[in-house]
Write an enzyme that holds these catalytic residues in place. Structure first.
Site, PDB file in Angstrom:
ATOM      1  N   LYS A 114       0.843  -1.200   0.000  1.00  0.00           N
ATOM      2  CA  LYS A 114       0.000   0.000   0.000  1.00  0.00           C
ATOM      3  C   LYS A 114       0.875   1.247   0.000  1.00  0.00           C
ATOM      4  O   LYS A 114       1.853   1.340   0.753  1.00  0.00           O
ATOM      5  CB  LYS A 114      -0.922  -0.024   1.223  1.00  0.00           C
ATOM      6  CG  LYS A 114      -2.059   0.976   1.187  1.00  0.00           C
ATOM      7  CD  LYS A 114      -3.041   0.713   2.330  1.00  0.00           C
ATOM      8  CE  LYS A 114      -4.273   1.613   2.268  1.00  0.00           C
ATOM      9  NZ  LYS A 114      -5.236   1.301   3.336  1.00  0.00           N
ATOM     10  N   CYS A 175      -7.749   0.662  -1.000  1.00  0.00           N
ATOM     11  CA  CYS A 175      -8.627   1.432  -0.124  1.00  0.00           C
ATOM     12  C   CYS A 175      -8.344   2.927  -0.138  1.00  0.00           C
ATOM     13  O   CYS A 175      -8.813   3.654  -0.988  1.00  0.00           O
ATOM     14  CB  CYS A 175      -8.548   0.856   1.309  1.00  0.00           C
ATOM     15  SG  CYS A 175      -9.907   1.423   2.371  1.00  0.00           S
ATOM     16  N   SER A 363     -36.383   1.926  29.522  1.00  0.00           N
ATOM     17  CA  SER A 363     -36.868   3.017  30.362  1.00  0.00           C
ATOM     18  C   SER A 363     -38.242   3.538  29.959  1.00  0.00           C
ATOM     19  O   SER A 363     -38.872   4.260  30.726  1.00  0.00           O
ATOM     20  CB  SER A 363     -35.865   4.174  30.313  1.00  0.00           C
ATOM     21  OG  SER A 363     -35.872   4.772  29.037  1.00  0.00           O
TER      22      SER A 363
END
Length: 705
Positions: A114, A175, A363
């Site tokens: 990369k 990427c 809740s």
């Protein structure tokens, strides 16, 4: 000559350091790609060890085991006759690189490191890897002896090169390189690469997918060519969910795209592209041809192979046809992304932790309601996958339930086994919230418990007064001080955390389930966390928080979406209710507490503050200047200044709470997740003396003018 090439790109649910499982999923995807006629297959970034190894990448064991796993793939004869692009860390001359390794018939063709590393937000790649900085250059890489014995090679090329097949040329980018201004695919395309492959580990964020698609579409529209994008899918072992959507594009058009969210561990997306169209598209672009013929195009080394991606026929064969482009790309709405992304993330976490289900303090408010709906969505996905014949999902479900013969009848049936909810009331709780919690639990099928904990609260207060010998603390409405009022509220909140873990540990025992203890879910939204509007170590402290990076506004839209899509009429009551912690005495039986009133700001304003602070990198003064223009129609400079200063005061005074945030699903670019996504200190000068003085001077000038 006909030049149709069938290619495959994958979305795999890999898991950090699960070498055995990762290799099995890679091999399965290669076999599926071959069965669908593909001659080129690419997979996600770092798919052999898993992308999320983080500091494990610094351990030599990770690299060693990656080579061992690669050796298994090289020796598997069923994986031949297809070019395989896989990913792993590679140590070359004592420098660690994030690499793609291209394989064919038991040999390594090329190792491509990369060149541009992700180093922002959730990503810290330079912490572990170095970038390859030698454009269009390779070096000899000496293979580990065990791998050399398998391939019969001593060295292979490592670096920035193109792969020449008998019929086309392939370029590789990874990427982050797609997102850089000078992406490698530009030079590679000008140098003659007709197919670009990109292997990614890209996480889900709300409203993000369109950016990926538009970048690739624009790249192939300008450069021409075929572009394969692979991505991981699933929870790799951390807060992020990788959302798949592997795709193939050609000349600006999407030919095929995989699903963004799914429970399947392996998904292969295949398309057949016509290289003659690529060549015609490029030849017709005079500007591109001029640049491609110029001196500035890098002279890439070319790795040669006689393998052909095209079928072995010279004349047209009707059995093989190019894939028609998609007419439209279907993007999910944010509400749908919330329904699916966190649900898939929860399922991965549950099955891989090998626990028995989830426990949620319910809740009766919108946040715990949204969390419950996400679990309900997970149960729907699981039930649908089981009914569709997904053997892996069914096996995982049976293991979680502790019942090897179980087959779910419905999503509510799954919830009855895996999902446990509890309303923890006090004298300060209203009948409305108790009723909403009970009706929601019934509607989604959770095993529900309803309790009052006043005796426990009274016991703690009595213990305090006995030890100190002083008077009992009082609420503010009964004449108590601010310190007394806050302490009494926090007792209730923190007791709920204690009870949540008690019930999560013992409810399966009470129900005589062999599925194991439960994971406790929290339900604090990103806006409350940002301001610190929660009690430290209260019921927001849990094992996981599916909504911890989702805004209140998006959660309300999600609940409204679920009202219709999930056909839950009870949700109307949640949407109409005023958000309240219900920790102070009721007024005439009704809630006397409002979250937005207590915070001094609305949830919508908090979302704006969060994005300006994190995404736009605004400090107090620059935030004031930005809002001065955006809010000038409704607020004056002094009012805007007061809101900004109030936000930064509470942000600073409560920043220490971020260090205890429950691990939350990452969904927003302004998440305050401490030490991972938001690297800011937790001890501040809460007066912001210099910054607030700048704001005050600006307000004074505008007021005078």
């Amino acid at each position: 000559m006909v030049h149709y090439v069938t290619v495959a790109t994958c979305a795999l649910n890999q898991w950090a350091l699960d070498f055995q499982g990762n290799v099995q999923r890679i091999a399965q995807s290669i076999r599926q790609a071959k069965a669908l006629g593909a001659r080129l297959r690419i997979g996600p970034e770092l798919e052999i060890p898993g992308y999320g190894c983080h500091d494990h990448f610094l351990e030599p064991d990770t690299t060693r085991h990656s080579w061992e796993a690669l050796g298994e793939l090289l020796q598997d004869k069923t994986l031949g006759d297809i070019i395989v692009d896989t990913g792993m860390p590679v140590l070359h001359r004592n420098v660690l690189y994030n690499c793609r390794v291209l394989l064919l018939n038991g040999r390594i063709l090329l190792i491509r490191p990369k060149m541009h590393l992700a180093n922002d937000g959730n990503y810290r790649e330079p912490r572990w890897f170095s970038p390859w900085t030698k454009q269009a250059a390779t070096e000899d890489f000496v293979l580990p002896p065990a791998v050399a014995r398998i391939t019969g090679q001593r060295t292979v090329p490592l670096g920035d090169a193109l792969l020449d097949t008998a019929d086309t040329c392939i370029g590789v980018e990874l990427c982050e390189e797609l997102f850089t201004p000078q992406s490698p695919h530009i030079a590679m395309s000008l140098a003659g690469a007709e197919i670009i492959v990109n292997s990614s580990g890209s996480h889900h964020e709300l409203r993000k997918l369109h950016r990926r698609v538009s970048l690739i579409a624009e790249a192939t529209l300008k450069c021409g060519g075929v572009y394969l994008y692979a991505n991981q899918r699933g929870c790799d072992g951390d807060r992020m969910y990788y959302d798949g959507a592997a795709m193939v594009l050609a000349n600006g058009h999407v030919l095929a795209m995989g699903r963004q969210f799914a429970l399947a561990d392996v998904e292969v997306t295949v398309a057949t592209a016509d290289l003659s169209r690529v060549r015609a598209f490029r030849a017709a672009n005079a500007s591109r041809s001029l640049q491609a013929a110029g001196r500035d195009v890098p002279a890439y080394p070319r790795v040669q192979t006689d393998f052909s991606l095209s079928p072995d026929f010279a004349q047209l064969d009707a059995s093989v046809a190019p894939t028609r482009p998609l007419k439209t790309v279907a993007y999910l709405r944010p509400e749908e992304e919330i329904a699916l992304g966190p649900a898939c993330w929860l399922w991965d976490y549950l099955r891989r932790s090998r626990l028995g289900g989830f426990f949620l303090p319910l809740s009766g408010g919108i946040d715990s309601c949204a969390t419950a709906l996400i679990v309900h969505s997970m149960c729907r996905l699981v039930a649908d996958a089981c009914h569709a014949g997904d053997a892996q999902v069914l096996a995982d479900l049976r293991r979680c339930c502790g019942d090897p013969a179980y087959t779910p009848a419905s999503a509510l049936d799954v919830a009855g086994r895996l999902f446990h909810t509890c309303y923890m009331g006090t004298a300060n709780s209203s009948a409305e919230t108790r009723g909403r919690a009970r009706l929601l639990a019934q509607s989604i099928g959770s095993y529900h418990v309803d309790l009052d904990m006043d005796a426990a609260v009274s016991a703690i207060v009595a213990l305090f007064t006995m030890v100190t010998g002083g008077p009992a603390p009082q609420y503010a409405v009964h004449g108590g001080s601010a310190a007394e009022n806050l302490a009494l509220q926090n007792i209730q909140a923190r007791l709920r955390m204690l009870l949540a873990y008690l019930f999560a540990a013992l409810l399966p025992w009470v129900r005589q389930s062999s599925g194991g203890p439960l994971l406790v879910l929290g339900s604090a939204n990103v806006d409350e966390s940002l301001r610190g509007y929660f009690t430290k170590y209260d019921c927001s402290s849990a094992d996981l928080n599916p909504i911890g990076s989702i805004s209140k506004a998006d959660l309300r839209r999600f609940v409204a979406f679920a009202r219709t899509e999930m056909q839950l009429a009870v949700l109307d009551e949640f949407l109409a209710a005023t958000p309240s912690a219900e920790l102070v005495p009721l007024a005439d039986g009704s809630c006397a507490q409002s979250d937005e009133v207590e915070m001094g700001m609305t949830y919508d304003e908090l979302s704006i503050f969060g994005r300006l602070r994190k995404v736009d990198k605004c400090g107090p003064y620059s935030m004031f200047v930005r809002l001065l223009h955006e809010w000038s129609d409704s607020l004056g400079p002094a009012e805007i200044a007061a809101k900004v200063k109030r936000f930064f005061y509470y942000y600073a005074v409560n920043r220490h709470k971020m260090t205890t945030l429950t691990p939350a699903y990452h969904a927003e670019a302004y998440s305050p997740d401490d030490n991972r996504f938001d690297l800011r200190p937790f001890l501040y000068d809460t007066a912001w003396t210099w910054q607030f003085a700048c704001i005050d001077r600006a307000v004074a000038r505008m007021t005078k003018a």
